[in-house]
Structure formats: structure tokens, C-alpha cells
Motif scaffolding. Sequence first.
Motif, PDB file in Angstrom:
ATOM      1  N   SER A  82       0.839  -1.195   0.000  1.00 16.09           N
ATOM      2  CA  SER A  82       0.000   0.000   0.000  1.00 16.09           C
ATOM      3  C   SER A  82       0.873   1.244   0.000  1.00 16.09           C
ATOM      4  CB  SER A  82      -0.898   0.029   1.238  1.00 16.09           C
ATOM      5  OG  SER A  82      -1.501  -1.206   1.422  1.00 16.09           O
ATOM      6  N   LEU A  83       1.976   1.219   0.770  1.00 15.99           N
ATOM      7  CA  LEU A  83       2.869   2.374   0.807  1.00 15.99           C
ATOM      8  C   LEU A  83       3.478   2.619  -0.567  1.00 15.99           C
ATOM      9  CD1 LEU A  83       4.686   1.937   4.243  1.00 15.99           C
ATOM     10  CD2 LEU A  83       2.981   3.641   3.585  1.00 15.99           C
ATOM     11  N   ILE A  84       3.866   1.516  -1.230  1.00 13.88           N
ATOM     12  CA  ILE A  84       4.471   1.667  -2.559  1.00 13.88           C
ATOM     13  C   ILE A  84       3.460   2.288  -3.515  1.00 13.88           C
ATOM     14  CG2 ILE A  84       5.389   0.415  -4.549  1.00 13.88           C
ATOM     15  CD1 ILE A  84       6.609  -1.570  -2.550  1.00 13.88           C
ATOM     16  N   ILE A  85       2.235   1.769  -3.480  1.00 12.67           N
ATOM     17  CA  ILE A  85       1.215   2.293  -4.386  1.00 12.67           C
ATOM     18  C   ILE A  85       0.913   3.755  -4.057  1.00 12.67           C
ATOM     19  CG2 ILE A  85      -1.212   2.083  -5.046  1.00 12.67           C
ATOM     20  CD1 ILE A  85      -0.869  -0.965  -4.701  1.00 12.67           C
ATOM     21  N   THR A 126       3.543   6.093  -5.415  1.00 12.07           N
ATOM     22  CA  THR A 126       3.470   6.388  -6.843  1.00 12.07           C
ATOM     23  C   THR A 126       2.314   7.333  -7.136  1.00 12.07           C
ATOM     24  OG1 THR A 126       2.003   4.566  -7.387  1.00 12.07           O
ATOM     25  CG2 THR A 126       4.343   4.099  -7.434  1.00 12.07           C
ATOM     26  N   LEU A 127       1.250   7.235  -6.325  1.00 14.68           N
ATOM     27  CA  LEU A 127       0.115   8.122  -6.549  1.00 14.68           C
ATOM     28  C   LEU A 127       0.461   9.559  -6.167  1.00 14.68           C
ATOM     29  CD1 LEU A 127      -2.878   5.938  -5.300  1.00 14.68           C
ATOM     30  CD2 LEU A 127      -2.137   6.370  -7.638  1.00 14.68           C
ATOM     31  N   CYS A 128       1.319   9.694  -5.134  1.00 14.29           N
ATOM     32  CA  CYS A 128       1.649  11.030  -4.643  1.00 14.29           C
ATOM     33  C   CYS A 128       2.849  11.627  -5.361  1.00 14.29           C
ATOM     34  CB  CYS A 128       1.947  10.997  -3.141  1.00 14.29           C
ATOM     35  SG  CYS A 128       0.536  10.469  -2.189  1.00 14.29           S
ATOM     36  N   ALA A 129       3.517  10.816  -6.197  1.00 14.06           N
ATOM     37  CA  ALA A 129       4.790  11.246  -6.778  1.00 14.06           C
ATOM     38  C   ALA A 129       4.674  12.602  -7.470  1.00 14.06           C
ATOM     39  CB  ALA A 129       5.282  10.198  -7.759  1.00 14.06           C
ATOM     40  N   ASP A 130       3.560  12.814  -8.164  1.00 10.89           N
ATOM     41  CA  ASP A 130       3.441  14.042  -8.947  1.00 10.89           C
ATOM     42  C   ASP A 130       3.380  15.302  -8.081  1.00 10.89           C
ATOM     43  OD1 ASP A 130       3.609  12.839 -11.367  1.00 10.89           O
ATOM     44  OD2 ASP A 130       1.457  12.425 -11.488  1.00 10.89           O
ATOM     45  N   PHE A 131       3.044  15.143  -6.793  1.00  8.56           N
ATOM     46  CA  PHE A 131       3.013  16.303  -5.913  1.00  8.56           C
ATOM     47  C   PHE A 131       4.416  16.692  -5.472  1.00  8.56           C
ATOM     48  CE2 PHE A 131      -1.150  14.262  -5.148  1.00  8.56           C
ATOM     49  CZ  PHE A 131      -1.923  15.272  -5.709  1.00  8.56           C
ATOM     50  N   ILE A 132       5.345  15.767  -5.552  1.00  7.36           N
ATOM     51  CA  ILE A 132       6.692  16.027  -5.046  1.00  7.36           C
ATOM     52  C   ILE A 132       7.643  16.370  -6.190  1.00  7.36           C
ATOM     53  CG2 ILE A 132       8.575  15.091  -3.652  1.00  7.36           C
ATOM     54  CD1 ILE A 132       6.503  13.082  -2.549  1.00  7.36           C
ATOM     55  N   TRP A 133       7.528  15.579  -7.257  1.00  2.88           N
ATOM     56  CA  TRP A 133       8.477  15.757  -8.351  1.00  2.88           C
ATOM     57  C   TRP A 133       7.768  16.181  -9.623  1.00  2.88           C
ATOM     58  CZ3 TRP A 133       9.080  10.987  -5.524  1.00  2.88           C
ATOM     59  CH2 TRP A 133      10.191  10.976  -4.670  1.00  2.88           C
TER      60      TRP A 133
END
Lengths: 345, 302, 293
Positions: free
Chosen positions: C37-40, C43-50
Motif C-alpha cells: 500500500s505504501l508503494i502504491i 506512486t500516486l503522490c509522486a506528482d506532488f513532489i516531483w
Amino acid sequence: MSNDMNKTNDVMLDIKNLVVEFKTEDETVQAINGIDLKINKGKTHGLVGETGAGKTTTALSILNLVPFPAEKPTAGTIELDGVHLYKTNEKGECVPALTEKDYQSIRGEKVAMIFQDPMTALNPIFTVGDQIAESVRLHQNVDQAKAMERAREMLELVGIPAKRADDYPHQFSGGMKQRVVIAMALACNPSLLIADEPTTALDVTIQAQVLEMMRGLRDKFGTSVLMITHDLGIIAEMCDEVSVMYAGRIVEYGNLEDIFDNTRHPYTQGLFNSLPNIEDRKAELKPIRGLMPNPADLPKGCAFCPRCDYAMEICKTVRPERKWLSETHCVECHLYDDGKDVSKL
Amino acid sequence: MIPVVIAVIFLVYGIMHMTPGDPVAVMLGADATPELIQETREALGITDPFLVQFANYVKNLFTGHFGTSWYTGRDVSERLFAAIPYTIKLSLLAMLVALVLSIPMGVLAAVKHNSLGDYTISIFAMIGVSAPTFWVGTMLMLLCSLGWGILPSAYDGTWKSYVLPTITQGFNMLASVTRTQRSSMLEVLSADYIRTARAKGVSNFSATYKHALRNAIIPSITVAGLNFGTLIGGAVAIETVFAIPGVGRLMIDSIKLHDTPTVIGCMVFVSVMVSVINLLVDLLYALIDPRIKAQYLKGGKK
Amino acid sequence: MNAANTRKIPKKKSQAYEIWRRFKKNKTAMAALIVLSLIILSTLCADFIWDYQKDACSINIKNRLQHPSWEHPLGTDELGRDMLCRLVYGARASLTVGILGTSFALLVGGTLGAIGGYYGGKLDNLIMRCTDVLLAIPGLLLCIAIMSAFKSNVFYISLSLGISYISKFTRIVRSSILSVRDQEYVEAARAIGASDFSIITKHVLMNCMAPIFVQYALAIGSRILSVSTLSYIGMGIQAPTPDWGNMLSGARAFIRGNTYLVMGPGVALLLTISSFNLIGDGLRDAMDPRLKK
């Protein structure tokens, strides 16, 4: 005590106050709740009860084969022909009295067991002859050829042609497999035979044949038998004495006459009422209502109380003591507390 | 077996047939005349309909010809046969090591169920089935070759250079067979016939190793057979990691060079090898289990 | 009166609840579920950081091969990109093709298996022979063959991963169906005139969901393993799109002295795949308590 000493000579099996605990993921429950059981030499003792009453566990305890560590005898003693199999140590715990090696020499040699399901009781990758011969070689100092000879002899004895000794279990039908299992159990002339529902998995006609054969062999060898079954017909046919087991306790014990003609415990009564009556075919079947209680969640008082038609206030809270009604007949039920006679239940 | 192999070849041939790229352009270079291109095409037989090409290909296979390589212009078998020994040696060695180690490990884990040893073996096996072979290879190389310097990191012809690739390639099978052996052993140990055996006085040891093991080994053989494909498929990556001139490497190189006949040759070889191993597995069954025949007759019953 | 019986009734929840209750008790499986769940989630939040294009794909030679630091927790790769960022986006690629590929295999393989198992006869025989053929080709090599014939994009990668797994689902569904096909409740449904389709979907499939679910979880793990290998040998997800396999492949020339380059993607692969495997194992144990001791 001295009285007991005299008796040992003709007592084959003596179980006293046996408690077996069963560990599940969440809790520890008592599969057997302190039972006493005595079999005299040459006698056949019937152990009746529903599935889950603890009959098989009792049998496996005798052989020290309860699936440890999930199940474990925690109190009581078991004595076989004067030899302690289980004893109680100073702390009151129940411990095996023999080494594993001693148990191995007793298993198959003095006590043999027939299991319920012949379909799975034989190892699929060895011939039946090999499997019988293995038992012989384990307990008698003979070579393979002699052991095979004995195996063939045993097969003939249970009504299977000797030449089939080289066949594999899957080549036999269920009834034939049970005969093989019986041949294997009797190969070393055990003094006690434990038969755990030996005919339940078989067709009715085959049942009769197998029972008839077992009775013949028992009489021939003078073997003591612990006959575990839920079929009162088999009891009537084969047994001298009967113990009725319910939820890990023996609720009524007596000889054939006591149990069949002088039924006292409401549960035993219920077992009889669940049987169709050939003489009186109009008689209504009266099944025992409800189900066996979950052993993890036994009623505080009498375990049968929630299903009993005669339940009283006291039954809900106080577990009934054993009450001897005669020399040979005892019952655990509050109905007989004050010497009340409710024999005409 | 032969129909399956031919069907496999058909499938591979069909897929590869769709590969883009003009072999003749690759072979002759840019300054070839149109006549020469047409001649070469006909000589290669790639102007024929697909089914004719396929039939010719299979016909030639039986005489040991795998077609003409679009890269070297010579028969594919030349380079393929040079590569085969490496792959066979490595795969069989890996399988052997995997089986020899996994069965005792699985048995040990089952017999000492829920002990520290069981947990260790289970974790090890879980890593084995989850880690990509090429990564395991890289890590081993980092440790043993670059770190301690005790084993060569690339193939150099010595027995030492087989050690790491063998371990790497066998690791996955080792792990999956260990898991299978453990669970089948656990299941068999609680089977009724083991109880029967113990009830007649068979010792713990004999019940475990004589009565249970032979029954419990059957699923392990199945899994080993099924996993042989995975194992040999892993050769593609492993031969790249350790620079071994085997079939897997040849295949990858040939794909990059658009040398379709060589790629097909490699695939055909691997598929035949997998089929042979599966045949051996079937024979092995019958040796161990007298019921197999009866089971086949019964079909999916039970 | 019936105290013992009435007390039991609230305990009897739905089957799914029972499975979940048992699954929850399995510590390793729960840990795997949390990791996954953390991995998923990451990846869902990645766009907010990078910024995907800037951080994960564009080359920044000045920053190349920096060992882990506060700024780059997992260091930078041979082209100066942040490893953590690429790792997270790599998860997106791997999971996407893994799940798509498995679903495709389940859909096609499951349907074939259901048809073969339910109808039997010649059709079944034909289907089984086809799966034999597919099984004779090692899955990875089949993927490679397909990938060499088609373009490397998410669709074809998923397709090739799926095709190489069809036969497994066919076999599992078929054998489950065979085991329930002749049960009384199916006979009963047939006797009251239910259509084949409704019998297969309602009665038969519902009763062999357990092995299919388990296989689904295990298959995703196995597909991710395959795609990482494909990418590693250059036939899967193509650079600059980050994928754990092609990150490891790119690092190959630089591992001496830069061990961190292979640790990140390797551990990520190991964690993800073993999570799927552990969840599969946990599900199997939860669905079939007999096997668990």
C-alpha cells in the motif's frame, strides 16, 4: 488400593481421569474432560457418541499419538496391562511414562488401531503386502521373506487372496482396503485392538461382512477391543460394555443390558430415540434437537443441558457428579441426585 | 511430444515472422543492386508464402539445418551449436544444485515446523522466488568478485567461472522447490497413512523419511519440471550478466541484429530442451508413484 | 434455552469477512499488504513532489553518480537523476504493466479454462493442447519473442506478459471447475433450467474463486519480475521512462564503487514481488484454513 492391585491381572486397559487439551489459534480448549474407562481382558468395550465428542482423541491418547503440540494430555493416567502409559507426576501434570522407543514397541505389538477412513489409511506408494510385512518386521525378529509370508497369511485370514499382496492400495476397493488395514492391525496378535469407526466409511452390506469378520477374529485370538462408533447397532452386536461419550465426558457407562434396557441418561435416551424402530414402524423418530456445543464454549453446568428435555435450574450451573446406580451402571446426570428414579423417562 | 514441439516451432515462427525489418537490406548493405536484392530474397526463400516457408523450415530441421543466418550468411546451426553446450551445462548444473539443496531444506523446514530453522529457510526461499535472477547475479558478483575477489565475474573457461552463474540460475528453482517440498511434506506428515504407520510402531525417523518423503517429493518434481522453463529462460539475463557465450546471449544479440533465423533457432532449441525435461519428469513420476497411471485414467476427479 | 446456539449466530459473518479476519491474523501477509500500500501510495503522490519530465527523465550530467545524501536520499544515477524519484516512478511503470498483463491473462486464460473445464470433450482437449504448447516455451522467452516483433510500449509489454501467463490461468480455472462441475448444487442448478452461462459464472466460478484470487496475486509478482528482466535486457520499458529493470541495466557499467545504484531498484523489486507473493500465500492460508497449522 489393594483392591486395584488384584484387579490389574484381568484389566487390559485402565484410563483414569484423562484430560486432553486442544490448542487453537485463539484459545485452549479441553477436548476430553476427565474420563475413566476400563476394559477387561478379552472384552469388547463400546465407545459411543456424536462426531466431535472426543472418541478418536481418547484412542490416540492410548497410543501417545495425539497430534502434539496442538493436542496434549494434561491430566490423568493410562495403564495398559499393568504398565503405565501415562502417569501423573508430583506437580499433578500428566506425562508420558515411557520413552518414545517403548511406545513404538507397544504400538502395533500390544495395541493396534484401525482407522475410520480406509481410503486414506494406507500409504499409496507401497504394496499392501509390504505394509503388513513392515508391521511384522518391526515387532518380530524375522526376515523380509518370512514377514511377507505372514502378510499373505493375514490377507487370506481377512478374505483377500494371498497373491494380491503385491498390489498397491489404489487397486483395492474401500471395503477391501479396510480388510487390509485390519490384517495389518492383527498381524502381530495385539492384546488390545482399537477400532475407530471401522465401518462408517463402508457400504452397508460391506459393513456387515467386515463386522462379522472382525468378530470372528476377535474370538479366535481373544483380543480385547475398544470399539469406537456412533452406531448403536454395532454396539449391540459386538460389545460387552458401553460408554456413552458427550462433549469430552462419559455421561453413562454400563454393560449392554444396563445401557439398552435400563437407559438412564437423557442423551443416551436421545440416541435410541433417533434410531428407527423396526418392531414399531409407526413410532415417531425423535431426534435430539440442537447441536453439540462448541468445546471452546461449553455450558457451565451439564454440557448436555441446552439440548436436554429434562433440564432443571441446577443443570445450568452445576456439573453433575458421577452416580453409580448399580455395580455395573453409572451416569452423570442431576436427575438421579436424590435417588429419584426416572427410569421410565 | 513431437506434435507439441512442432506447434511450438509454428508459434515461434509465426511471431517472429511479424518482426519488422528487411533481412536482405541488413545482409547486403545499402549499395546493393535491386537485382541482387531480388536474387538473395529468392535464395533465402522469404518470397514464398508463410506456410511453405514454415514447412521448409521444419523439413530442414530434421536434417540439422536451422536456416541461413541473416547476419553471418551461414547456417544458424554453426553458432547455435557452439553456444548450446554452455547453456546445457549451466542449466543442468543449476538444476542439479537446486534439487540437491532444496529437498533437504524443505524437509528440514517441515520437520522442524515453526522453529528458527524453518523461519530462516522460509525467508530464504521467499527471497529466492521474489528476487530477479539478474539482480541476484549482480549482487553475488559484487560480493564474490568485486568485493572478495575469490571468483571471476565473467566467463573465462575455468570451473570457478561456473560457480556464480550456477548459483544465480538455480536460485529461483532452489527457492520454489524448497517451498513446495516444505508444504507438501507438512501435508503428508499429517496424512492418515502416516498415522497408520506410526500406529503400527514405525519410528518417527522412518515415518518421516521412508513413508512421508517419497510421497511428498512428487509435487516437488512437478514444480522442478515446470520451473525448468523459468530456469532456462533466466539464462538470457544471466548469460548477459556473466558474459557467457550461451544460447541466451546469442538470442539477445541476434534480436538486436534483427537476425530472425538465429532467434528462431535459439527458441526452438530451448523449447525442445524444456519438452525433453518435462518428458523425463513424467517418467520419473511413474517410477515413484504407482498411482500415476490410475490418476491419469481417473482424470480430474476428486 | 438454546443459549449455546443463539450465541454462535453473530459470529457467522460472510465468507469474505471470515477470510479477511483470518488474513488479518497473518502478520507477514499484513506487513506485505502495508508495504505494498505504501508503494502504491507513493506512486500516486509522486506528482506532488516531483516533476516527472524534469526530475525523472531529463539528464543532468553535473549531478551524476552522487552517493546518497540529504538532498538525494538514494543518490543519483549515471545521468544525474535522483534515484528515489526514478524508483517511485519506476514502481508506477512496473505495477501498471504487471496488473494489466495479469488481468489480460486472467481474462483470456480464465475464459478458456472455464469453457474447457465445463464443456469437456474435444473443445477441452483442443484448449489443453494449446496450453501445452504455450507452456513448453519458457514465459520469458515468449515475451522476448513477442517484444522483438512489436513496439516496446505499455500495451504490447502487458500483452506479452499476459500471453505468457495465459496457460497457467487456463489450467487453474479448468481444474477448479472440474472439481466443482459435478457437485450436487451444480446439478441442481442445471435441473431447474439455469443457462450454462449463469451456471458457470454464478455457481461454478463463485465456488472456485479462492485459487484464482491466490494465483492473481502471485501472477502480478511474477509479471513484475518478468518485466524487470525484459527491461534489463533492453526489450521492455525503454529509457528514459524509469523502470527498475532498466535502472539496473543502466547501472551495470558503474557498479564498481557505486553499489547504491543496484541496491535501490533491487530492493524495491524484492519488496514489491515478495509482497505480492506473501499476500498470495496469506490469502491461500486464509481461504483454506486446513492448510495452515
